[in-house]
Design a protein around this motif. Sequence first.
Motif, PDB file in Angstrom:
ATOM      1  N   SER A  69      30.838  79.724 -53.033  1.00  0.00           N
ATOM      2  CA  SER A  69      32.228  79.988 -52.629  1.00  0.00           C
ATOM      3  C   SER A  69      32.608  79.234 -51.357  1.00  0.00           C
ATOM      4  O   SER A  69      32.945  79.822 -50.323  1.00  0.00           O
ATOM      5  N   GLN A 113      41.505  80.626 -54.001  1.00  0.00           N
ATOM      6  CA  GLN A 113      41.610  81.662 -52.987  1.00  0.00           C
ATOM      7  C   GLN A 113      43.063  82.044 -52.808  1.00  0.00           C
ATOM      8  O   GLN A 113      43.937  81.196 -52.825  1.00  0.00           O
ATOM      9  N   ALA A 168      36.188  80.090 -52.193  1.00  0.00           N
ATOM     10  CA  ALA A 168      36.670  79.620 -53.496  1.00  0.00           C
ATOM     11  C   ALA A 168      35.588  79.811 -54.558  1.00  0.00           C
ATOM     12  O   ALA A 168      35.007  78.849 -55.070  1.00  0.00           O
ATOM     13  N   THR A 175      45.714  78.545 -55.477  1.00  0.00           N
ATOM     14  CA  THR A 175      45.691  78.627 -54.023  1.00  0.00           C
ATOM     15  C   THR A 175      47.013  79.154 -53.495  1.00  0.00           C
ATOM     16  O   THR A 175      48.076  78.814 -54.005  1.00  0.00           O
ATOM     17  N   TRP A 190      41.351  76.648 -47.016  1.00  0.00           N
ATOM     18  CA  TRP A 190      41.106  77.956 -47.606  1.00  0.00           C
ATOM     19  C   TRP A 190      39.598  78.202 -47.717  1.00  0.00           C
ATOM     20  O   TRP A 190      38.812  77.265 -47.817  1.00  0.00           O
ATOM     21  N   ASP A 237      34.584  76.444 -48.747  1.00  0.00           N
ATOM     22  CA  ASP A 237      35.957  76.218 -48.306  1.00  0.00           C
ATOM     23  C   ASP A 237      36.490  74.939 -48.953  1.00  0.00           C
ATOM     24  O   ASP A 237      35.718  74.116 -49.468  1.00  0.00           O
TER      25      ASP A 237
END
Length: 390
Positions: free
Chosen positions: A195, A125, A148, A159, A145, A197
């Motif tokens: 996706s 991300q 992902a 990142t 984040w 975190d």
Amino acid sequence: MTTVQEQPVSTGGTPSVVLHAAEGLHDLIDGHGDENDRTGRIAEPVVEALYDIGAIGVFTPRELGGAEMTPRQAMDLFRTLSYADPSTGWVTMAMGLATGLAGAFFGENAARELFATPRLGIAGQGTRPGRAVPVPGGHRISGEWSFASGIKHCTHLHTAALDAETGQTRFFIVPVEQVTFIENWDVLGLRGTGSIDYTLEDCFVPIEYSYPSLSTEPVTGGDLYRIGIGNFASINHGGWVLGVGRRVLDELAAVVRAKAGRPGAQTDTVAFAEHFADAEVRLRAAKALLYEVWEEIEATLARGAEIPLRLHTLNRVALHNATFSVAGIAQFAYTSAGTDALRRGTMQRLFRDVHGGTQHVSSSPLVMQSAGRELAGLEEGKRWVHFSLK
């Protein structure tokens, strides 16, 4: 620019070879679409196939064994994969970008080392930075984040973090084993992308394994990498949404043919036929605009010229237009398909995935608001930084 002389381990091919191979994967990818949606990850046979044909190397420099596709070639690839399964296309474009940019902007020695990794794939991300504290030899990064895409199929994470001393945002590449996963991908659409975190806590990253987020002068590779990361969004998300939009209309046409002649079938009306024709035109118009803008950008780069502000703007406008043209088409298809779309199946999944795609920052209302000001001549002297004018 310098190039890496030693060829690392790679299964990359030429753009035409990769595109042809991707077309041949339709049945495999399509056949795992529902499974991906249920399990929150791309099925391993599909992931292996994507690596094998070189799709993850879509943006990797040729010197590092990748395809280094032109923008329009890459959009063709993403359209093909997303037509078969939107989540698979999404993961491919996200990992392809993060992997390719590391190859372009890493120094020669670091690139050679990184790209010697077996089945190298980078996810992560880059829009909400964490914190990077400079230390001798590199940085220590910490943060949490989101989004992902591809994290469950990669070897490394890309990142973003903000240098605590300089204020510069950099992209850091770290082995996925150093990351803590947060299994929280409970969403409406694009469920198969997984996706989730993730977090990092005081993770040391050598300076050679990071680069400035606004880099436009590649160490390895050609003109493609001069466009800046913000412009890659319309290649990736534009190709993605055009592929999904085509699949939506093809699925609707199949439903219509199956119901033709039934008493009271809504899809037998002249109104439906008119709206279907309108949907076809909107999809083709969205594609034409996006490809026209990229043809102009490619020609500008080939001349060695800088991309003018207006083309940066039109690029973002073309993506927004494609995204919400297809969102409207998906709504029409969902309504027209009746209970075929209500129940679990391909049409329902496509509808959900399209609306998952509309939530990406690259198609937010703020982009069009900034674009409108620039098109009206109200933003002289400014430039696009990712998805806003500054």
